[in-house]
Design an enzyme around this catalytic site. Structure first.
Site, mmCIF file in Angstrom:
data_model
loop_
_atom_site.group_PDB
_atom_site.id
_atom_site.type_symbol
_atom_site.label_atom_id
_atom_site.label_comp_id
_atom_site.label_asym_id
_atom_site.label_seq_id
_atom_site.Cartn_x
_atom_site.Cartn_y
_atom_site.Cartn_z
ATOM 1 N N HIS A 96 0.850 -1.192 0.000
ATOM 2 C CA HIS A 96 0.000 0.000 0.000
ATOM 3 C C HIS A 96 0.887 1.244 0.000
ATOM 4 O O HIS A 96 1.946 1.253 0.630
ATOM 5 C CB HIS A 96 -0.930 -0.011 1.224
ATOM 6 C CG HIS A 96 -1.985 1.032 1.130
ATOM 7 N ND1 HIS A 96 -1.735 2.350 1.434
ATOM 8 C CD2 HIS A 96 -3.281 0.966 0.734
ATOM 9 C CE1 HIS A 96 -2.845 3.050 1.219
ATOM 10 N NE2 HIS A 96 -3.798 2.237 0.799
ATOM 11 N N GLU A 168 -3.935 1.872 -7.286
ATOM 12 C CA GLU A 168 -4.390 2.984 -6.453
ATOM 13 C C GLU A 168 -3.530 4.221 -6.707
ATOM 14 O O GLU A 168 -2.455 4.373 -6.115
ATOM 15 C CB GLU A 168 -4.271 2.612 -4.970
ATOM 16 C CG GLU A 168 -5.089 1.415 -4.564
ATOM 17 C CD GLU A 168 -5.407 1.441 -3.070
ATOM 18 O OE1 GLU A 168 -6.587 1.420 -2.733
ATOM 19 O OE2 GLU A 168 -4.468 1.503 -2.260
ATOM 20 N N GLY A 174 -7.854 8.849 -0.296
ATOM 21 C CA GLY A 174 -8.272 9.673 0.845
ATOM 22 C C GLY A 174 -8.465 11.139 0.509
ATOM 23 O O GLY A 174 -8.586 11.974 1.404
HETATM 24 P P1 PGA Z 1 -9.738 5.711 0.179
HETATM 25 O O1 PGA Z 1 -8.495 4.716 0.432
HETATM 26 O O2 PGA Z 1 -10.857 4.856 -0.380
HETATM 27 O O3 PGA Z 1 -10.067 6.281 1.532
HETATM 28 O O4 PGA Z 1 -9.273 6.723 -0.798
HETATM 29 C C1 PGA Z 1 -8.209 3.686 -0.459
HETATM 30 C C2 PGA Z 1 -6.982 2.940 0.012
HETATM 31 O O5 PGA Z 1 -6.031 3.577 0.508
HETATM 32 O O6 PGA Z 1 -6.917 1.695 -0.106
#
Ligand code: PGA
Length: 252
Positions: A96, A168, A174
């Site tokens: 991540h 991502e 976020g």
């Molecule tokens: P988010 O996070 O949906 O809050 O943007 C996704 C993630 O970090 O896996």
């Protein structure tokens, strides 16, 4: 070939105590019963035993958010694959962007973790994604291809067909700034093409590729409908029952 089974995976990050986790799961169980996707929740280590107990008899699977690649030893603060497997964990999120940024996780470490997770009989969810600067510089494809190429080093075709990749973009995590379906689809297609180059199309048609970054009840359906997007890795919205219910049923 028909599209792969959609996965809706929650990534709780550092949220919820064991007690709060069980309360949430007890509510989610009923909602998840009618889900048309595979439902996974990535919970903090200390929540795992209670959550595994709570999901029994439901269609919810449990993921850890990290793991160490060694089987045991002097690694203070770390958790091994054997510990997770014995606890009943099915998936482990690795690489991540928060782990890469705050804890120095490298592609090489992610590759070792993937090997250890598979050897223990669990499935890695391997994250990748570019920064805003990289996107603006036009190096998204090169960056993501490199991350995934190194993460998969030494894995067999069979192993790659069974694992999960989560694209991502860091600028979308976020931030409430979701990639458009087209932007997300473009990079997920690049990842699938890379897997086809490395392992052939039989494998690339099986590997699930998720999108993550501000997935919510309002955008999940359109994102998950894209040909190369097989679901989502969901942070903030996976902490809210009503939003996560819509996402796992992706009818919003
Ligand atoms: P988010 O996070 O949906 O809050 O943007 C996704 C993630 O970090 O896996």
């Amino acid at each position: 070939m028909s599209k792969r089974v959609i996965m809706a995976a929650g990534n709780w990050k550092m949220n919820k105590t064991p007690k709060e986790a069980v309360e949430f799961v007890n509510e989610l169980k009923g909602l998840a019963a009618g889900a048309d996707s595979e439902v996974v929740i990535g919970v903090p280590f200390v929540c795992i035993p209670n959550v595994i107990e709570a999901v029994k008899g439901s269609n919810i699977k449990v993921a850890a958010q990290n793991v160490h690649w060694e089987a045991s030893g002097a690694y203070t603060g770390e958790v091994s694959c054997g510990m997770l497997k014995e606890s009943g964990v099915d998936y482990v999120i690795i690489g991540h962007s928060e782990r890469r940024e705050y804890f120095g996780e490298t592609n090489e470490m992610i590759n070792k973790k993937a090997r250890a997770i598979i050897d223990s009989g669990m499935i890695p969810i391997i994250c990748c994604g570019e920064t805003l600067t990289q996107r603006e510089q036009g190096v998204t494809a090169e960056h993501v291809r490199y991350q995934i190429k190194v993460a998969l080093l030494g894995l067999s075709a069979q192993e790659v067909s069974n694992l999960v990749i989560a694209y991502e973009p860091i600028w979308a995590i976020g931030t409430g700034k979701t990639a458009t379906e087209e932007q997300a689809e473009e990079v997920c297609a690049i990842i699938r093409k890379l897997i086809a180059e490395l392992y052939g199309t039989d494998v690339s048609e099986k590997t699930r590729i998720l999108y993550g970054g501000s997935v919510n009840a309002g955008n999940a359906k359109a994102l998950f409908a894209m040909p190369n997007i097989d679901g989502g890795l969901v942070g903030g919205a996976s902490l809210k029952l009503d939003a996560f219910e819509k996402i796992i049923k992706h009818y919003a």
